[in-house]
Design a protein around this motif. Structure first.
Motif, short mmCIF file in Angstrom:
data_model
loop_
_atom_site.label_atom_id
_atom_site.label_comp_id
_atom_site.label_asym_id
_atom_site.label_seq_id
_atom_site.Cartn_x
_atom_site.Cartn_y
_atom_site.Cartn_z
N VAL A 28 -60.26 45.92 1.66
CA VAL A 28 -59.64 46.18 2.97
C VAL A 28 -58.36 45.37 3.13
O VAL A 28 -57.31 45.91 3.52
CB VAL A 28 -60.63 45.85 4.11
CG1 VAL A 28 -59.91 45.89 5.47
CG2 VAL A 28 -61.78 46.84 4.11
N ILE A 29 -58.41 44.08 2.81
CA ILE A 29 -57.23 43.22 2.92
C ILE A 29 -56.13 43.69 1.97
O ILE A 29 -54.94 43.72 2.33
CB ILE A 29 -57.60 41.75 2.62
CG1 ILE A 29 -58.58 41.22 3.66
CG2 ILE A 29 -56.35 40.88 2.59
CD1 ILE A 29 -58.03 41.15 5.06
N LEU A 30 -56.52 44.07 0.75
CA LEU A 30 -55.54 44.55 -0.23
C LEU A 30 -54.85 45.82 0.25
O LEU A 30 -53.63 45.96 0.15
CB LEU A 30 -56.22 44.79 -1.58
CG LEU A 30 -55.32 45.30 -2.71
CD1 LEU A 30 -54.21 44.29 -3.02
CD2 LEU A 30 -56.15 45.60 -3.96
N LEU A 31 -55.64 46.76 0.80
CA LEU A 31 -55.06 48.01 1.30
C LEU A 31 -54.11 47.76 2.47
O LEU A 31 -53.05 48.39 2.58
CB LEU A 31 -56.18 48.97 1.72
CG LEU A 31 -57.00 49.58 0.58
CD1 LEU A 31 -58.15 50.43 1.13
CD2 LEU A 31 -56.13 50.42 -0.35
N LEU A 32 -54.49 46.83 3.35
CA LEU A 32 -53.61 46.49 4.47
C LEU A 32 -52.29 45.91 3.96
O LEU A 32 -51.21 46.26 4.46
CB LEU A 32 -54.30 45.48 5.39
CG LEU A 32 -55.44 46.01 6.27
CD1 LEU A 32 -56.08 44.86 7.04
CD2 LEU A 32 -54.93 47.08 7.24
N TYR A 33 -52.39 45.05 2.96
CA TYR A 33 -51.17 44.41 2.42
C TYR A 33 -50.28 45.44 1.73
O TYR A 33 -49.05 45.42 1.90
CB TYR A 33 -51.56 43.30 1.47
CG TYR A 33 -50.41 42.43 1.01
CD1 TYR A 33 -49.39 42.09 1.89
CD2 TYR A 33 -50.34 41.94 -0.30
CE1 TYR A 33 -48.33 41.29 1.49
CE2 TYR A 33 -49.28 41.14 -0.70
CZ TYR A 33 -48.29 40.82 0.20
OH TYR A 33 -47.23 40.03 -0.21
N VAL A 34 -50.89 46.35 0.98
CA VAL A 34 -50.12 47.40 0.31
C VAL A 34 -49.42 48.28 1.35
O VAL A 34 -48.24 48.63 1.19
CB VAL A 34 -51.04 48.26 -0.60
CG1 VAL A 34 -50.31 49.51 -1.07
CG2 VAL A 34 -51.53 47.45 -1.79
N PHE A 35 -50.15 48.61 2.42
CA PHE A 35 -49.55 49.43 3.48
C PHE A 35 -48.38 48.70 4.15
O PHE A 35 -47.34 49.30 4.43
CB PHE A 35 -50.59 49.81 4.53
CG PHE A 35 -50.02 50.56 5.70
CD1 PHE A 35 -49.72 51.91 5.58
CD2 PHE A 35 -49.75 49.92 6.90
CE1 PHE A 35 -49.17 52.61 6.64
CE2 PHE A 35 -49.20 50.60 7.97
CZ PHE A 35 -48.91 51.95 7.84
#
Length: 308
Positions: A28-35
Motif C-alpha cells: 500500500v505504501i509503495l503504491l502510494l509513493y509510486v502514484f
C-alpha cells in the motif's frame, strides 16, 4: 546520560508490528509513493513542456509539485524500509536529514500557497495590470523566497540541536525536531523559543496574506460580473481546498509535537501524523489536475497521444 557524540542511532517506538499485514502495508505504501511520483512528475513535465502553460499561476504550481516530491522523498523510502525491519531504528545522520526535510517541506508548502494566493489576487482584482505586476523576474524572486527562507531557517535550527541526549527513543514513525529536543538533558529554552518563533511566524504571515487576498477577491467577486465569479471559482477552489487540507494536517502535527496527545488511540495518532506528509502530495495533483481545465486538457491529450 548519553552524549550525542556517542548516539549513532535512534529507536522509533511508535511502529506497531503486525507480521500478518506487513507485506500488505508495504504494498500500500509503495503504491502510494509510486502514484505520488507519477502524478507530480507528470504535472511538472506537462507545465514545463507546454508553452500554453508558461504563465505565473502554473509556474507557482510547478514549484508546489516539486515540493510535494521533496517532502514525500523524506518519508516514503524511510517508511518502506521500516515496515520490513524487525528492529525500527534510524541512524543519527539520516534522522537529522529527515528533520530538515520534514520541517522545510512544511514551511515551503505554506509559503508556496501564500504566493499562489497573491497571484490569484492580482489576476482577479487587477486583471488589466496583471502582466505588468507579475513579471518573470518577480515570479523568480517569489519562488526563490518561498524556498530559500525555510532552508536558511532550518539550517540555523539544526545548529541548535541539543548537544547532550538522555535517551535515544523517539515515539513517532519519523524524526522531527521537537522529538529530538525532548531527548535533551541540557537546557533547551533557546531551541524551543526559536522553533516556536520560526514556525508561527511562517504560518501567521502566510495565513495573514492568504486571508487578506481572499477578502479582496470576495469583494471583487460580489461586485463583479458572473464571468469574474466563474474565473475566481475555477482557479481558487483547488487552492482553498489545499490550504484547508494542509492547515488541518499541520495544526494536528504541531499540537501532537507540543502537547500530550496520549488520550488519542495510537493508530489514530500515527495516521494523523502521516497525513501531514502524505495528504498534500496525493491531494494536490488530483485537485489541480482534475479541476483546472488547461492542465486537464493537456494531460488528456498527452495520455491519448501515448496510447495511440
Amino acid at each position: 546520560m548519553i552524549n550525542s557524540s556517542q548516539v549513532s542511532f535512534f529507536f522509533m517506538t511508535a511502529y506497531i508490528d503486525s507480521w500478518a499485514l506487513t507485506y500488505l502495508h508495504f504494498v500500500v505504501i509503495l503504491l502510494l509513493y509510486v502514484f505520488i511520483i507519477f502524478s507530480n512528475v507528470l504535472l511538472i513535465v506537462v507545465i514545463c513542456v507546454n508553452s500554453s502553460l508558461h504563465e505565473p499561476m502554473y509556474m507557482f504550481l510547478c514549484s508546489l509539485f516539486v515540493n510535494e516530491l521533496y517532502g514525500s522523498s523524506g518519508l516514503f523510502p524511510f517508511l518502506l524500509v521500516q515496515i520490513l525491519s524487525d528492529v525500527h531504528i534510524i541512524y543519527a545522520p539520516l534522522c537529522f536529514l529527515q528533520v530538515f526535510i520534514v520541517h522545510s517541506y512544511g514551511a515551503v508548502e505554506f509559503l508556496n500557497l501564500a504566493v499562489m494566493s497573491y497571484d490569484r489576487y492580482l489576476a482577479i482584482c487587477y486583471p488589466l495590470q496583471y502582466n505588468t505586476r507579475m513579471t518573470p523576474k518577480k515570479i523568480g524572486v517569489l519562488i526563490a523566497l518561498a524556498w530559500l527562507y525555510p532552508f536558511v531557517a532550518m539550517s540555523f535550527m539544526m545548529s541548535l540541536v541539543p548537544v547532550k541526549l538522555c535517551r535515544n527513543q523517539i515515539n513517532k514513525v519519523y524524526c522531527d525536531m521537537h522529538s529530538l529536543v525532548k531527548l535533551a538533558c541540557t537546557e533547551t529554552a533557546l531551541t524551543n523559543i526559536y522553533g516556536l518563533t520560526a514556525t508561527f511566524s511562517t504560518i501567521f504571515i502566510s495565513l495573514l496574506l492568504i486571508l487578506y487576498t481572499y477578502i479582496k477577491i470576495l469583494v471583487v467577486c460580489f461586485s463583479g460580473s458572473k464571468q469574474t465569479r466563474q474565473k475566481a471559482l475555477n482557479t481558487c477552489t483547488p487552492h482553498l481546498a489545499s490550504i484547508l487540507n494542509f492547515s488541518f494536517a499541520g495544526s494536528f502535527e504541531i499540537s501532537q509535537s507540543r502537547f500530550n496527545m496520549s488520550f488519542l488511540p495510537n493508530v489514530l495518532r500515527i495516521f494523523l501524523s502521516l497525513y501531514f506528509l502524505t495528504a498534500q502530495p496525493l491531494f494536490n495533483p488530483l485537485m489541480y489536475g482534475l479541476k483546472m481545465s488547461k492542465i486537464r486538457n493537456v494531460c488528456k491529450n498527452l495520455l491519448l497521444n501515448v496510447k495511440y
